[in-house]
Structures are given as structure tokens and as C-alpha cells.
Design a protein around this motif. Structure first.
Motif, PDB file in Angstrom:
ATOM      1  N   ILE A   1     -48.705   6.891  21.779  1.00 18.00           N
ATOM      2  CA  ILE A   1     -49.971   6.951  22.503  1.00 18.00           C
ATOM      3  C   ILE A   1     -50.548   8.336  22.246  1.00 18.00           C
ATOM      4  CG2 ILE A   1     -51.112   6.847  24.744  1.00 18.00           C
ATOM      5  CD1 ILE A   1     -48.940   5.026  25.721  1.00 18.00           C
ATOM      6  N   SER A   2     -51.641   8.365  21.446  1.00 15.48           N
ATOM      7  CA  SER A   2     -52.182   9.646  20.972  1.00 15.48           C
ATOM      8  C   SER A   2     -51.062  10.410  20.276  1.00 15.48           C
ATOM      9  CB  SER A   2     -52.793  10.425  22.133  1.00 15.48           C
ATOM     10  OG  SER A   2     -53.883   9.688  22.682  1.00 15.48           O
ATOM     11  N   GLU A   3     -50.703  11.567  20.742  1.00 16.76           N
ATOM     12  CA  GLU A   3     -49.660  12.351  20.077  1.00 16.76           C
ATOM     13  C   GLU A   3     -48.306  12.199  20.760  1.00 16.76           C
ATOM     14  OE1 GLU A   3     -51.106  16.307  20.067  1.00 16.76           O
ATOM     15  OE2 GLU A   3     -52.769  15.899  18.679  1.00 16.76           O
ATOM     16  N   LYS A   4     -48.223  11.354  21.760  1.00 17.05           N
ATOM     17  CA  LYS A   4     -46.977  11.139  22.492  1.00 17.05           C
ATOM     18  C   LYS A   4     -46.186  10.005  21.855  1.00 17.05           C
ATOM     19  CE  LYS A   4     -44.044  11.393  25.985  1.00 17.05           C
ATOM     20  NZ  LYS A   4     -43.162  12.554  26.201  1.00 17.05           N
ATOM     21  N   THR A   5     -44.916  10.283  21.510  1.00 21.18           N
ATOM     22  CA  THR A   5     -44.050   9.276  20.902  1.00 21.18           C
ATOM     23  C   THR A   5     -42.916   8.916  21.854  1.00 21.18           C
ATOM     24  OG1 THR A   5     -44.514  10.033  18.645  1.00 21.18           O
ATOM     25  CG2 THR A   5     -42.511   8.756  18.969  1.00 21.18           C
ATOM     26  N   ILE A   6     -42.736   7.613  22.047  1.00 25.18           N
ATOM     27  CA  ILE A   6     -41.645   7.106  22.888  1.00 25.18           C
ATOM     28  C   ILE A   6     -40.641   6.424  21.958  1.00 25.18           C
ATOM     29  CG2 ILE A   6     -41.039   5.604  24.806  1.00 25.18           C
ATOM     30  CD1 ILE A   6     -44.045   5.769  25.627  1.00 25.18           C
ATOM     31  N   PRO A   7     -39.503   7.059  21.662  1.00 25.21           N
ATOM     32  CA  PRO A   7     -38.546   6.476  20.707  1.00 25.21           C
ATOM     33  C   PRO A   7     -37.782   5.304  21.312  1.00 25.21           C
ATOM     34  CG  PRO A   7     -37.669   8.496  21.642  1.00 25.21           C
ATOM     35  CD  PRO A   7     -39.068   8.357  22.177  1.00 25.21           C
ATOM     36  N   PHE A   8     -37.322   4.405  20.440  1.00 27.10           N
ATOM     37  CA  PHE A   8     -36.507   3.266  20.835  1.00 27.10           C
ATOM     38  C   PHE A   8     -35.066   3.506  20.411  1.00 27.10           C
ATOM     39  CE2 PHE A   8     -40.251   1.519  22.080  1.00 27.10           C
ATOM     40  CZ  PHE A   8     -40.390   0.135  22.056  1.00 27.10           C
ATOM     41  N   VAL A   9     -34.151   3.391  21.350  1.00 30.15           N
ATOM     42  CA  VAL A   9     -32.726   3.449  20.999  1.00 30.15           C
ATOM     43  C   VAL A   9     -32.300   2.090  20.458  1.00 30.15           C
ATOM     44  CG1 VAL A   9     -30.398   3.805  21.873  1.00 30.15           C
ATOM     45  CG2 VAL A   9     -32.269   5.248  22.707  1.00 30.15           C
ATOM     46  N   LYS A  10     -32.698   1.016  21.161  1.00 29.02           N
ATOM     47  CA  LYS A  10     -32.455  -0.356  20.694  1.00 29.02           C
ATOM     48  C   LYS A  10     -33.673  -0.772  19.881  1.00 29.02           C
ATOM     49  CE  LYS A  10     -29.877  -1.437  24.916  1.00 29.02           C
ATOM     50  NZ  LYS A  10     -29.792  -2.326  26.096  1.00 29.02           N
ATOM     51  N   LYS A  11     -33.464  -1.058  18.592  1.00 29.92           N
ATOM     52  CA  LYS A  11     -34.591  -1.300  17.699  1.00 29.92           C
ATOM     53  C   LYS A  11     -35.074  -2.750  17.741  1.00 29.92           C
ATOM     54  CE  LYS A  11     -34.056   2.921  16.141  1.00 29.92           C
ATOM     55  NZ  LYS A  11     -34.955   3.994  16.533  1.00 29.92           N
ATOM     56  N   SER A  12     -34.221  -3.681  18.194  1.00 27.76           N
ATOM     57  CA  SER A  12     -34.541  -5.102  18.113  1.00 27.76           C
ATOM     58  C   SER A  12     -35.560  -5.507  19.173  1.00 27.76           C
ATOM     59  CB  SER A  12     -33.261  -5.925  18.277  1.00 27.76           C
ATOM     60  OG  SER A  12     -33.537  -7.295  18.190  1.00 27.76           O
ATOM     61  N   THR A  13     -36.635  -6.170  18.725  1.00 26.54           N
ATOM     62  CA  THR A  13     -37.693  -6.631  19.615  1.00 26.54           C
ATOM     63  C   THR A  13     -37.974  -8.106  19.347  1.00 26.54           C
ATOM     64  OG1 THR A  13     -38.765  -4.473  19.855  1.00 26.54           O
ATOM     65  CG2 THR A  13     -40.148  -6.410  20.140  1.00 26.54           C
ATOM     66  N   LYS A  14     -37.976  -8.912  20.390  1.00 27.02           N
ATOM     67  CA  LYS A  14     -38.242 -10.347  20.247  1.00 27.02           C
ATOM     68  C   LYS A  14     -39.714 -10.642  20.482  1.00 27.02           C
ATOM     69  CE  LYS A  14     -36.677 -13.407  23.327  1.00 27.02           C
ATOM     70  NZ  LYS A  14     -35.774 -14.339  24.043  1.00 27.02           N
ATOM     71  N   ILE A  15     -40.239 -11.648  19.774  1.00 20.12           N
ATOM     72  CA  ILE A  15     -41.603 -12.113  19.977  1.00 20.12           C
ATOM     73  C   ILE A  15     -41.521 -13.455  20.682  1.00 20.12           C
ATOM     74  CG2 ILE A  15     -43.795 -12.680  18.878  1.00 20.12           C
ATOM     75  CD1 ILE A  15     -42.947 -10.940  16.532  1.00 20.12           C
ATOM     76  N   CYS A  16     -42.168 -13.575  21.832  1.00 20.10           N
ATOM     77  CA  CYS A  16     -41.968 -14.751  22.694  1.00 20.10           C
ATOM     78  C   CYS A  16     -43.292 -15.193  23.316  1.00 20.10           C
ATOM     79  CB  CYS A  16     -40.955 -14.422  23.789  1.00 20.10           C
ATOM     80  SG  CYS A  16     -40.658 -15.774  24.952  1.00 20.10           S
ATOM     81  N   THR A  17     -43.704 -16.429  23.049  1.00 17.56           N
ATOM     82  CA  THR A  17     -44.950 -16.947  23.612  1.00 17.56           C
ATOM     83  C   THR A  17     -44.790 -17.442  25.042  1.00 17.56           C
ATOM     84  OG1 THR A  17     -44.411 -19.012  22.476  1.00 17.56           O
ATOM     85  CG2 THR A  17     -46.066 -17.586  21.445  1.00 17.56           C
ATOM     86  N   LEU A  18     -43.559 -17.635  25.514  1.00 18.63           N
ATOM     87  CA  LEU A  18     -43.348 -18.088  26.887  1.00 18.63           C
ATOM     88  C   LEU A  18     -43.363 -16.925  27.882  1.00 18.63           C
ATOM     89  CD1 LEU A  18     -40.608 -20.865  26.509  1.00 18.63           C
ATOM     90  CD2 LEU A  18     -43.085 -21.111  26.669  1.00 18.63           C
ATOM     91  N   ALA A  19     -43.305 -15.685  27.368  1.00 17.38           N
ATOM     92  CA  ALA A  19     -43.441 -14.505  28.224  1.00 17.38           C
ATOM     93  C   ALA A  19     -44.923 -14.176  28.323  1.00 17.38           C
ATOM     94  CB  ALA A  19     -42.677 -13.326  27.641  1.00 17.38           C
ATOM     95  N   PRO A  20     -45.521 -14.226  29.514  1.00 19.70           N
ATOM     96  CA  PRO A  20     -46.962 -13.974  29.624  1.00 19.70           C
ATOM     97  C   PRO A  20     -47.366 -12.571  29.184  1.00 19.70           C
ATOM     98  CG  PRO A  20     -46.103 -14.963  31.651  1.00 19.70           C
ATOM     99  CD  PRO A  20     -44.923 -14.576  30.816  1.00 19.70           C
ATOM    100  N   TYR A  21     -46.504 -11.591  29.484  1.00 16.37           N
ATOM    101  CA  TYR A  21     -46.794 -10.195  29.157  1.00 16.37           C
ATOM    102  C   TYR A  21     -45.564  -9.556  28.516  1.00 16.37           C
ATOM    103  CZ  TYR A  21     -50.391 -11.277  32.587  1.00 16.37           C
ATOM    104  OH  TYR A  21     -51.406 -11.892  33.269  1.00 16.37           O
ATOM    105  N   THR A  22     -45.789  -8.487  27.784  1.00 18.32           N
ATOM    106  CA  THR A  22     -44.685  -7.797  27.125  1.00 18.32           C
ATOM    107  C   THR A  22     -43.758  -7.169  28.166  1.00 18.32           C
ATOM    108  OG1 THR A  22     -45.890  -7.382  25.086  1.00 18.32           O
ATOM    109  CG2 THR A  22     -44.115  -5.853  25.627  1.00 18.32           C
ATOM    110  N   ILE A  23     -42.459  -7.367  27.952  1.00 18.14           N
ATOM    111  CA  ILE A  23     -41.429  -6.858  28.855  1.00 18.14           C
ATOM    112  C   ILE A  23     -40.711  -5.709  28.155  1.00 18.14           C
ATOM    113  CG2 ILE A  23     -39.407  -7.468  30.237  1.00 18.14           C
ATOM    114  CD1 ILE A  23     -40.281 -10.441  29.868  1.00 18.14           C
ATOM    115  N   LEU A  24     -40.544  -4.614  28.852  1.00 19.12           N
ATOM    116  CA  LEU A  24     -39.907  -3.431  28.281  1.00 19.12           C
ATOM    117  C   LEU A  24     -38.653  -3.049  29.058  1.00 19.12           C
ATOM    118  CD1 LEU A  24     -43.105  -1.236  27.824  1.00 19.12           C
ATOM    119  CD2 LEU A  24     -41.797  -2.270  25.979  1.00 19.12           C
ATOM    120  N   HIS A  25     -37.676  -2.520  28.328  1.00 14.64           N
ATOM    121  CA  HIS A  25     -36.529  -1.901  28.991  1.00 14.64           C
ATOM    122  C   HIS A  25     -37.062  -0.825  29.936  1.00 14.64           C
ATOM    123  CE1 HIS A  25     -32.986   0.700  29.509  1.00 14.64           C
ATOM    124  NE2 HIS A  25     -32.263  -0.402  29.258  1.00 14.64           N
ATOM    125  N   SER A  26     -36.453  -0.683  31.091  1.00 16.77           N
ATOM    126  CA  SER A  26     -36.987   0.178  32.140  1.00 16.77           C
ATOM    127  C   SER A  26     -37.238   1.608  31.670  1.00 16.77           C
ATOM    128  CB  SER A  26     -36.034   0.185  33.343  1.00 16.77           C
ATOM    129  OG  SER A  26     -36.647   0.779  34.453  1.00 16.77           O
TER     130      SER A  26
END
Length: 395
Positions: free
Chosen positions: A243-268
Motif C-alpha cells: 500500500i503506497s510504500e508500505k509492504t506487508i510480507p507473507f510468511v505463508k505464501k499459499s493463497t486460495k481463490i474461492c468464489t464461495l467466500a464473499p470477501y477476502t479472508i486474511l490471517h490475523s
């Protein structure tokens, strides 16, 4: 030359009613997608059954099925709906014994033999149509204690997973089409209010109203990651969120794409960092949170599509260097007349993956899953090219 497109809503009829249809190779299949505002489900209307078989007329059965990218069977219905669809097709088809091993019927021509992808607790109903075999799985609380009832808008799911039993590979193997599935999920806030989104099976080209070129020409791509072959779900690698110059790194790289989830869900841990970074860059007054969201703002002066310098752009940095840009129309959810919320949900600290990309973030984005090349491609927001997924199409 005019493009040949057969619509999935009549596939079951053309197989049964015309001798030449099964030999006429379509360029692709196109099926409408609608969004139910009450449940946030994306669903597609289908007609199951045949008009005439062996000189006898049968009544077809119209149903709505939720779009399920992780669905490993072509059609998963409530058992009552499945039984009705079978009765309107052929009277000599009966459910298989749920206590015996499932018998999976292959499409014609035969596909490589694989182990069944349907668990034995689902009794199967097999539709046998001349020159074509289709398998339907059914489940409900009577046979599966873990089953949660479908919302009333649908009677089941349309499975689009990368398994040999799911609808895409059945269709493309029969017609020898490219092994590609594409979705354009509609938004109620853009495009034709009486239009629909689209499901493409078999590849493009993809033409959208008000844009003169094939949309696939503006695709960017990232590899699909390996997944459990019995489930066939779609995963991509996300390295970080920017977001702009702010980077939020991912420790777990795997991301699922799911049409049954109404909104994107993120690890806390990622969710909290995203909320902090977005709120710090947003030029909007904060508002009280509205469930299920944790960060809300005043929507005064944002405009219909919520784009512009006041709304930070969220970049998903993917494997291979591609960036999936999420603008305000896909990051902010309007919850009341003057309030919008960041459309991401906290999945908790025990979430096994970093992120599940939900339907809202895919609206008005054309996305394509190339199963043969194991590649995921996307257009970013069609609103940027004066188009959208909600269009009037003739089905």
C-alpha cells in the motif's frame, strides 16, 4: 467468421435432441453468472433434463447453482433436487447405494482413469444421455451430518475445480477444447443493472462491451501452485501486500481463490497490518466498524466506484513479479448511505494459509485459470477500460 458459442444452459438438451450437435465443435462455452445481494452468492441458472427422448417428451428442470471454484464434482445438489432432475430426465436412473463404493461414469470420449473425487458419503445420481454421461453428486443433512443447508436462492453448486470429474475438464475433454476456465463476476454497482457476469469454459477470445480488443491482451499472469489432486482447488503464491510504500510480507505464501467466500479472508497478523497501513494512507474520516468488517470510513465525496487519490490502491505482489491491483471498487464495501468498510475479513491466528481471495475482490475483473499451462491470469479492474462484467448477453 462468426464465433461459435454453445451455452451451458442448453448443453444437456443438445446432447439428447440433435444428432449433429455432439459432432459440431464449439469455440467455447458461455454461461451467465448472477449475484444474490442477500447472501453474496454468485450463481448460475441451469436447465437439467431433455425435451424429448425416444419419442417421449420430458419436462426440463430449471435450477440455480452457486459457482464453486473448489467444487470437485460437476453438480452438487440437495438430494431432493437431484432426484427431481433425474426423474425429469430418465425414469430408469436411480441413486446408487451410499454404503457401496461409488461408481463414477466417465464422459465420452474416455478420460484417463483416476480415483473418484467424490467421498462415499455422497450418493451419486448418474445422468445417462445418448452419447454423453454426466455425474451428479447429492448431499443433505440426512446423509451428511456436516452438511450446511444451501441458501434458498440455490439448490447446489456448480463445480469448477481442476479435477477430471468437475465440469470444466468434462466439457473440454469431450470437445477437445483448451483446458481453460474464466470468470467475470458481476457487481451490482456497475455495468448493466439487468446484465450478468460470465463463466467461460474452453478459452477466449474475451470481448467486453465498450472495449474494442480481446481483454486477454491486457492479462498479467502468475503460476498456479500445486494442490491436492483429489480436491483440485486453485492456489497462487502471494509474496506480499503493498500500500503506497508500505509492504506487508507473507510468511505463508499459499493463497486460495474461492468464489464461495464473499470477501477476502486474511490471517490475523496480515489483516491487522493491512488495516493499519490502509487507514494510515486513506484520506477519509473514520467511522464505527460494521461486522464482519473491522475498519470503516465515511463515504462522503468518494463517488460511485470509490476510485481516486483518497482511496489507497492495494497491490498483491505475486510469484513471478506480477501485481494484482485492487482499487476502491474492490476494496471498499458500501454498508450504508454514508459509510464504507475495508472489504477484508480477519480469519484469526489459527488460519492455515495467509489469504483466501473472495468473490468481492474479483468482481469486474476477468480472471482465467489455464489448467494445461498451470497459469492464473487476470485483467485487473475492467472499470479502468470503461467496461465491466455486468453486461447484456444473449443466452
Amino acid at each position: 467468421m462468426a464465433r461459435i458459442i454453445h451455452f451451458l444452459c442448453v448443453v444437456f438438451f443438445t446432447f439428447a435432441n440433435t444428432s449433429h450437435s455432439v459432432h459440431e465443435k464449439p469455440q467455447a462455452f458461455l454461461q451467465p453468472i448472477h449475484k444474490d445481494k442477500a447472501t453474496n452468492l454468485y450463481y448460475s441458472p441451469l436447465s437439467i433434463g431433455v425435451n424429448m427422448l425416444n419419442g417421449t417428451y420430458y419436462q426440463s428442470y430449471n435450477i440455480n447453482l452457486a459457482i464453486d471454484l473448489g467444487g470437485s464434482t460437476p453438480l452438487l445438489l440437495t438430494c431432493a433436487a437431484a432426484a427431481k432432475s433425474v426423474l425429469t430426465t430418465q425414469s430408469n436412473v436411480a441413486p446408487l447405494d451410499a454404503n457401496k463404493p461409488n461408481r463414477i461414469l466417465s464422459p465420452v470420449p474416455p478420460i484417463p482413469q483416476r480415483k473418484p473425487h467424490v467421498k462415499n458419503r455422497f450418493p451419486l445420481l448418474s445422468l445417462s444421455i445418448p452419447s454423453r454421461l454426466m455425474t451428479i453428486a447429492c448431499t443433505d443433512v440426512n446423509v451428511d451430518p456436516l452438511f450446511k443447508s444451501f441458501p434458498s436462492i440455490v439448490v447446489g453448486t456448480l463445480g469448477l475445480a481442476k479435477t477430471f470429474m468437475a465440469l470444466p475438464l468434462q466439457a473440454v475433454s469431450f470437445y477437445k477444447l483448451p483446458s481453460k476456465v474464466a470468470l467475470c463476476l458481476p457487481s451490482p454497482n456497475s455495468g448493466d443493472p439487468f446484465g450478468s457476469g460470465a463463466l467461460f469454459i474452453g478459452g477466449g477470445p474475451y470481448f467486453m462491451a465498450l472495449y474494442p480488443e480481446d481483454v486477454s491482451k491486457i492479462f498479467v499472469s502468475t503460476p498456479l501452485l500445486p494442490s491436492d489432486p483429489s480436491r483440485g482447488e486453485y492456489f497462487i503464491g502471494v509474496k506480499s501486500i503493498q500500500i503506497s510504500e508500505k509492504t506487508i510480507p507473507f510468511v505463508k505464501k499459499s493463497t486460495k481463490i474461492c468464489t464461495l467466500a464473499p470477501y477476502t479472508i486474511l490471517h490475523s497478523s496480515i489483516y491487522k497490518a493491512l488495516v493499519l497501513a490502509f487507514a494510515g494512507k486513506a484520506k477519509m474520516a473514520k467511522a464505527p466498524a460494521v461486522k464482519p468488517f473491522g475498519s470503516c470510513f465515511s463515504s462522503k465525496g468518494l463517488g460511485k466506484w470509490m476510485m481516486g487519490s483518497r482511496v489507497p490502491v492495494i497491490d498483491l505482489v505475486l510469484n513471478g513479479g506480477a501485481k494484482w491491483r485492487i482499487y476502491g471498487s474492490n476494496s471498499l464495501v458500501k454498508v450504508s448511505k454514508n459509510v464504507v468498510c475495508l472489504g477484508f475479513v480477519d480469519g484469526g491466528m489459527d488460519m492455515k494459509m495467509a489469504m483466501v481471495i473472495g468473490g468481492f475482490q474479483m468482481e469486474d475483473n476477468l480472471v482465467e485459470f489455464d489448467l494445461e499451462a498451470s497459469k492464473f491470469s487476470f485483467s485487473t479492474s475492467l472499470l479502468l477500460i470503461n467496461s465491466s462484467c455486468s453486461q447484456s448477453r444473449y443466452f
